[in-house]
Write a protein that holds these residues in place. Structure first.
Motif, PDB file in Angstrom:
ATOM      1  N   VAL A  27     -25.042  -2.967 -27.715  1.00 25.79           N
ATOM      2  CA  VAL A  27     -24.934  -1.533 -27.911  1.00 25.79           C
ATOM      3  C   VAL A  27     -26.150  -0.856 -27.287  1.00 25.79           C
ATOM      4  CG1 VAL A  27     -24.778   0.313 -29.619  1.00 25.79           C
ATOM      5  CG2 VAL A  27     -23.694  -1.894 -30.072  1.00 25.79           C
ATOM      6  N   PRO A  28     -25.969   0.159 -26.439  1.00 18.58           N
ATOM      7  CA  PRO A  28     -27.138   0.825 -25.846  1.00 18.58           C
ATOM      8  C   PRO A  28     -28.036   1.414 -26.931  1.00 18.58           C
ATOM      9  CG  PRO A  28     -25.121   1.498 -24.743  1.00 18.58           C
ATOM     10  CD  PRO A  28     -24.701   0.734 -25.953  1.00 18.58           C
ATOM     11  N   ASN A  69     -22.110   5.131 -19.592  1.00 16.24           N
ATOM     12  CA  ASN A  69     -20.765   5.145 -19.019  1.00 16.24           C
ATOM     13  C   ASN A  69     -20.227   3.733 -18.819  1.00 16.24           C
ATOM     14  OD1 ASN A  69     -19.885   7.796 -18.895  1.00 16.24           O
ATOM     15  ND2 ASN A  69     -20.753   8.187 -16.870  1.00 16.24           N
ATOM     16  N   GLU A  70     -21.087   2.821 -18.412  1.00 16.24           N
ATOM     17  CA  GLU A  70     -20.657   1.431 -18.248  1.00 16.24           C
ATOM     18  C   GLU A  70     -20.252   0.836 -19.587  1.00 16.24           C
ATOM     19  OE1 GLU A  70     -23.964  -0.420 -16.346  1.00 16.24           O
ATOM     20  OE2 GLU A  70     -23.398   0.252 -14.329  1.00 16.24           O
ATOM     21  N   ASP A  74     -16.486  -0.415 -20.410  1.00 19.05           N
ATOM     22  CA  ASP A  74     -16.271  -1.796 -20.833  1.00 19.05           C
ATOM     23  C   ASP A  74     -15.390  -1.847 -22.082  1.00 19.05           C
ATOM     24  OD1 ASP A  74     -17.723  -2.824 -18.745  1.00 19.05           O
ATOM     25  OD2 ASP A  74     -19.545  -3.184 -19.911  1.00 19.05           O
ATOM     26  N   PHE A  75     -15.617  -0.903 -22.984  1.00 17.27           N
ATOM     27  CA  PHE A  75     -14.789  -0.833 -24.192  1.00 17.27           C
ATOM     28  C   PHE A  75     -13.359  -0.440 -23.849  1.00 17.27           C
ATOM     29  CE2 PHE A  75     -12.838   1.356 -27.717  1.00 17.27           C
ATOM     30  CZ  PHE A  75     -13.198   0.619 -28.831  1.00 17.27           C
ATOM     31  N   LEU A 681     -19.338   5.735 -28.698  1.00 14.26           N
ATOM     32  CA  LEU A 681     -19.304   5.806 -27.244  1.00 14.26           C
ATOM     33  C   LEU A 681     -19.563   7.231 -26.789  1.00 14.26           C
ATOM     34  CD1 LEU A 681     -15.918   3.889 -26.683  1.00 14.26           C
ATOM     35  CD2 LEU A 681     -18.197   2.887 -26.937  1.00 14.26           C
ATOM     36  N   ILE A 682     -19.985   7.369 -25.536  1.00 13.23           N
ATOM     37  CA  ILE A 682     -20.050   8.680 -24.917  1.00 13.23           C
ATOM     38  C   ILE A 682     -19.453   8.568 -23.522  1.00 13.23           C
ATOM     39  CG2 ILE A 682     -22.466   8.326 -24.209  1.00 13.23           C
ATOM     40  CD1 ILE A 682     -22.757  11.430 -24.353  1.00 13.23           C
TER      41      ILE A 682
END
Length: 726
Positions: A27-28, A69-70, A74-75, A681-682
């Motif tokens: 997770v970022p 965004n990556e 991916d999700f 997510l964003i």
């Protein structure tokens, strides 16, 4: 602390995945800075302040956007239904779409999209033309469709069209001039224009318009929009030679819109300081080249929306002594005598033409020397025709409960056009005879669905304080109220903007998949006039969130859905709505889709158009309003160790209305605070702004991502009808 939190998240994800191992392993986790601001003795932590920097100017922010965004993609790539949802949306979207026709300078104009064109095409048809012809095709301006037509203004003599060019969704417009007959584009180019449409002089030699000073280099998408001024541009001249007509350097926050009366005699200057419909009015006599702008309405106490004139008699829609609106007349000669003999703020005498009605008046136009009065009855369109005396002549009959748009024209016209639609009634265009009152259907959109397969109802529920709030609910016929239906609840609740029944392919696709679509008409909107609006602003803003939360609870209590199948969605002010509700009641929702939202309520007024919103929100510069804002500001009310619902934040890199830093900071804080496996997510769109001008291809992709996210997080099997899968 941050590293420990990161390790715990990784361990949790690896051991117990709620979403079938679709959450990426890492997770970022955004860097945090120890930044504090003090407001009236309160220290406020802002650890993600660095994410306010413009993505085009900051390598750190650009890298953050890339990583996020990556992670999001991916999700989304792991959701098998995503491609089929995209395919079905594309099929549904592929039908001819027409805008409401309108007349200008002796010709008929309309917008048309063949189906999947990224931008609508502007067509024109003259009285002697057998067929309409293309006048402007914005699809030729860019390969990816991100350059759009952003406004038009036609000279009364039919010679010229001024048109705005919108690049990558920005609010900034570059205006050009075209010779309509030949299609030749002139060399004129006007820059640094936003929130303004030019107004031509009757001779067709030029127009009045408002522009801002050029912003500092690199700050075009963040600088506050102040010091607007009105200029006159003569066709063929350089913008540098434009004549300054009106400017108040002592009032840098004043904004302007202009209109020239139909008889060409007067320039009307409407002054605003925010988003509230509270205006000052100036007028300038164009028959006298040396005439100065004369003040008519000298305070910001009420709305005065100019409708038209009979010589020196000016007609306005106003809420003066009428919260639901009325039509008044002011004789400017008499007003001038009153002003000359009065004090600093003389009270201009008005004559009532159309009194306040039982329903809120939304708009009034003058067509065929008759007033067309558009109002709302429980958020549904109602249109009445009145004589100049104010007497009601007739009502316009509509085919269903829905929304009507159009009714433009001039006093000399004998006909007008309008479009009508509802949740399950596709857009239909009518020509309306102002003399006979007969509506003639011109065309109806041919969409690949059967309206009889769906039903729409309006319900009323009680909010936390007992206020009765309306809500529209749409779904397939035969729906079982067993609490298992995936449900999308949408809201806005602000800026005097009503949510009315209208047709939407994205919503149709959601219902076709088996979903329930609900729209709550919250306080703060324009459904019931100014009192309803004010009940959801500033210190009363919490009412809006309470209304939305009560709508969610009602849907659950009535067995439409349950928490794990209930999603909420909203954009802009609606993004704030979703952000506030999910931070106040995280256990109530199964998924959240806040888009281009105002998430930092303490700093919104420091960027671009944010200062205008103080009318609705208040300001952190005011002590009482600061405490109210701080209490619900989504960014500031995220609490570490809380399990937040699955959330996909949406924004765009060139959004210069609600700058993307709001969503960046909100998403970063949510990811840091999340205490369970629910994904945060964003989705950050590139070369796109707040929404206007977004190409069809990007719109479809975004909606497909949203619906795929809900399919996964609400855990339901959608009914998909894509022909490509047959």
């Amino acid at each position: 602390m941050i590293m420990l939190r990161h390790v715990i998240l990784l361990l949790t994800v690896s051991l117990s995945l709620t979403f079938d191992s679709v959450v990426p392993a890492q997770v970022p986790m955004s860097k945090r800075i120890e930044h504090f601001d003090e407001y009236f003795g309160v220290r406020v932590h802002d650890p993600y302040r660095w994410l306010e920097d413009d993505v085009r100017e900051s390598d750190d922010v650009a890298e953050w956007v890339k990583v996020e965004n990556e992670y999001t993609q991916d999700f989304l790539k792991t959701i098998p239904e995503r491609s089929e949802i995209n395919a079905r949306l594309t099929e549904l979207w592929d039908y001819e779409k027409f805008g409401t026709p309108f007349k200008a300078g002796g010709r008929l104009y309309f917008y048309k999209n063949d189906g999947l064109q990224n931008q609508y095409v502007l067509y024109v048809q003259g009285p002697d033309d057998a067929e309409p012809r293309v006048l402007i095709d914005p699809n030729e301006w860019s390969q990816d469709g991100t350059v759009a037509l952003g406004g038009t203004s036609y000279s009364d003599d039919g010679r010229y069209l001024a048109y705005g060019i919108q690049d990558a969704g920005s609010d900034w417009r570059t205006w050009k001039i075209m010779e309509i007959e030949s299609g030749r584009v002139l060399n004129d180019e006007l820059s640094w224009i936003k929130f303004n449409t030019p107004s031509w002089t009757p001779d067709g030699e030029g127009f009045f318009y408002g522009r801002f000073p050029p912003p500092e280099d690199g700050a075009e998408f963040q600088n506050l929009n102040v010091n607007q001024a009105i200029y006159y541009h003569r066709v063929g001249d350089s913008q540098d030679d434009d004549l300054l007509i009106f400017h108040r350097p002592d009032q840098p926050e004043w904004g302007y819109s202009t209109s020239v009366t139909e008889d060409g005699r007067y320039l009307i200057i409407t002054v605003h300081v925010g988003t509230d419909d509270r205006y000052r009015i100036f007028y300038k006599d164009l028959s006298n080249p040396l005439a100065m702008a004369v003040p008519l309405i000298r305070n910001f106490d009420n709305e005065y929306s100019f409708i038209g004139n009979d010589g020196t008699t000016f007609y306005f829609k106003t809420d003066l002594d009428a919260p639901l609106g009325r039509v008044i007349a002011i004789d400017i000669n008499e007003a001038s005598r009153q002003i000359e003999g009065g004090g600093e703020e003389p009270e201009v005498q008005v004559r009532e033409v159309i009194p306040e009605q039982a329903e809120a008046i939304r708009d009034v136009t003058l067509v065929a020397n008759l007033f067309v009065v558009e109002s709302l009855k429980d958020a549904k369109t109602q249109v009445d025709i009145h004589r100049k005396s104010g007497d009601k002549l007739r009502s316009v009959e509509f085919p269903a409960i829905g929304s009507a748009y159009g009714f433009s024209g001039k006093s000399s016209d004998t006909e007008t056009y309008y479009s009508f639609s509802s949740f399950t009634f596709p857009p239909t265009i009518y020509k309306y005879d102002m003399i006979t009152g007969v509506s003639e259907q011109i065309r109806q959109a041919k969409v690949d669905f059967n309206p009889e397969d769906y039903e729409v109802k309006q319900v009323f529920y009680e909010s936390k304080d007992g206020t009765r709030v309306p809500m529209f609910i749409s779904h397939k016929r035969g729906l079982k109220l067993d609490g298992e239906n995936p449900t999308l609840l949408y809201g806005y609740g602000g800026f005097n903007i009503p949510l009315t029944p209208s047709f939407s392919i994205s919503r149709l696709a959601w219902m076709e998949m088996g979903g329930v679509y609900a729209v709550a008409n919250l306080r703060g909107g324009g459904e019931y006039g100014e009192e309803w609006h004010k009940a959801g602003t500033k210190l009363s803003k919490q009412n809006v969130f309470d209304d939305f939360i009560s709508a969610a609870e009602w849907l659950i209590d009535q067995k439409y859905t349950k928490t794990k199948r209930l999603a909420i969605q909203g954009g802009s002010n609606g993004g704030l709505l979703v952000g506030a509700c999910m931070t106040q009641r995280p256990e109530l929702f199964g998924a959240c889709l806040p888009a281009v939202g105002v998430m930092d309520m303490l700093r919104f007024h420091k960027f671009t158009a944010g200062r205008y919103w103080v009318d609705d929100y208040g300001s952190s510069d005011n002590e009482e309003e600061f405490h109210s804002l701080y209490a619900y500001s989504p960014y500031h009310n995220i609490k570490e160790g809380t399990c937040y619902p699955p959330t996909m934040v949406s924004t765009a890199d060139t959004d210069d209305r609600v700058v993307p830093g709001h969503s960046f900071k909100f998403a970063a804080a949510l990811q840091n605070a999340q205490a369970c496996d629910n994904p945060i997510l964003i989705r950050i769109e590139t070369k796109a702004g707040h929404g206007a001008g977004k190409p069809t291809s990007k719109v479809i992709e975004e909606i497909a991502d949203h619906w795929a996210f809900l399919v996964k997080t609400l855990n339901f099997q959608p009914e998909l009808k894509s022909k490509s899968s047959e």
